[in-house]
Each structure stands twice: as C-alpha cells, then as structure tokens.
Design a protein around this motif. Structure first.
Motif, PDB file in Angstrom:
ATOM      1  N   GLN A  23       0.816  -1.208   0.000  1.00 16.30           N
ATOM      2  CA  GLN A  23       0.000   0.000   0.000  1.00 16.30           C
ATOM      3  C   GLN A  23       0.854   1.265   0.000  1.00 16.30           C
ATOM      4  O   GLN A  23       0.430   2.302  -0.485  1.00 16.30           O
ATOM      5  CB  GLN A  23      -0.950   0.010   1.197  1.00 16.30           C
ATOM      6  CG  GLN A  23      -2.041  -1.037   1.092  1.00 16.30           C
ATOM      7  CD  GLN A  23      -2.918  -1.081   2.324  1.00 16.30           C
ATOM      8  OE1 GLN A  23      -2.709  -0.346   3.279  1.00 16.30           O
ATOM      9  NE2 GLN A  23      -3.912  -1.962   2.300  1.00 16.30           N
ATOM     10  N   LYS A  24       2.065   1.197   0.481  1.00 19.56           N
ATOM     11  CA  LYS A  24       2.927   2.376   0.577  1.00 19.56           C
ATOM     12  C   LYS A  24       4.098   2.321  -0.394  1.00 19.56           C
ATOM     13  O   LYS A  24       4.754   3.337  -0.618  1.00 19.56           O
ATOM     14  CB  LYS A  24       3.455   2.523   2.003  1.00 19.56           C
ATOM     15  CG  LYS A  24       2.375   2.761   3.022  1.00 19.56           C
ATOM     16  CD  LYS A  24       2.948   2.836   4.419  1.00 19.56           C
ATOM     17  CE  LYS A  24       1.828   2.978   5.433  1.00 19.56           C
ATOM     18  NZ  LYS A  24       2.317   2.959   6.792  1.00 19.56           N
ATOM     19  N   ASN A  25       4.419   1.142  -0.923  1.00 18.83           N
ATOM     20  CA  ASN A  25       5.617   0.981  -1.748  1.00 18.83           C
ATOM     21  C   ASN A  25       5.289   0.180  -3.004  1.00 18.83           C
ATOM     22  O   ASN A  25       4.359  -0.636  -3.009  1.00 18.83           O
ATOM     23  CB  ASN A  25       6.711   0.242  -0.959  1.00 18.83           C
ATOM     24  CG  ASN A  25       7.070   0.939   0.333  1.00 18.83           C
ATOM     25  OD1 ASN A  25       7.656   2.002   0.309  1.00 18.83           O
ATOM     26  ND2 ASN A  25       6.682   0.348   1.448  1.00 18.83           N
TER      27      ASN A  25
END
Length: 159
Positions: free
Chosen positions: A41-43
């Motif tokens: 979700q972040k990377n």
C-alpha cells in the motif's frame, strides 16, 4: 487467485523446510501475507512472490529463535537449585561467638600451656620439637597439649 494460492503454498513449503511445523507454517504465511499487503500500500513491489517468501522466511527465523529461547528458559527452570555455600547469618554469629569464647578460654590457660598448645595446633610443630624448645620431655608435652585441649573443649561447650 490461482497464482496467489500457488505463491502462498510455495511460501508454506519454504517455511516448513526452515524447521517450522505444518500447523505453525500456515500462521506464518498468513502473517507474511498481511505484512506484504501493508507494504504494498505504501511501496511499489516488483515481485509479490519474492516479498512474500522473504517475509515468511524472516518470520520463520524469528519464530525459531523464539522457540529456541523458550526451550533454553525451560531448561534453566528444570536445573536443580544450587545450594548457597555461604553460611546463614545466625551461623556466622554463632561462629563468631564460639571464636570469642575460645579466645577467652585460651587467655585463661597458663602462658606456657597456651604457648605449647598453639605451637602444636597452629604452628604444626611436633611434640619432639616443642619438647626441645621448652626443655621438657615429649610425654610431658603430649599430656599438656591433651589437657589444654580438653580444658578448651569443656570451656567452649560449657557456654
């Protein structure tokens, strides 16, 4: 979905080869999958399979380490208690009192008797050597040491 199932199964097999039990392997793979999703979700992730397997292997390593520590703690808990070699405080006090009482008893002996007794007991001189130093017979020295020893025993025990 079929590909995800294949990746999860592969991760499970890898974890089991690392020594994790089958029932624990499923939990580890599930934890690894949840971590992978949070990371995604972040990377940006190039390979879900590589990330999932790497995460699962690291979790397996941590689990093995935790199990090893738990086993070591259990082993330590099973060791018999080692008795303390130090005397108890009341034993120390009693010993100190006995030494004081013995010192009083030694002070009560005549000077020559005390000197002969200490030469034998502390200095380790033979009766013959003491007899030569004191200008006495060996038998007289033996009797004097025996009598002084008995007097001290009675003095200390009579307390």
């Amino acid at each position: 979905m079929k590909q995800l199932r294949h990746i999860l199964e592969k991760a499970r097999r890898v974890v089991m080869r690392k020594g994790i039990a089958a029932q624990d392997a499923d939990d580890l793979v599930q934890s690894a999958y949840a971590r992978m999703q949070a990371y995604e979700q972040k990377n940006a992730v190039r390979s879900q399979e590589a990330l999932l397997i790497t995460t699962a292997v690291r979790l397996a390593y941590n689990e093995r380490k935790r199990q090893h520590k738990a086993a070591m703690i259990e082993m330590v808990d099973e060791l018999p208690a080692v008795p303390d070699a130090n005397p108890l405080p009341d034993e120390v006090l009693r010993a100190q009192q006995r030494v004081r009482r013995l010192t009083e008893g030694l002070d009560r002996l005549p000077e020559r008797t005390r000197r002969i007794l200490l030469s034998r007991r502390l200095d380790g001189l033979t009766y013959k050597e003491i007899a030569r130093i004191e200008g006495s017979t060996e038998a007289a020295i033996e009797k004097q040491v025996a009598r002084a020893t008995m007097d001290l025993i009675n003095w200390v025990n009579g307390w």
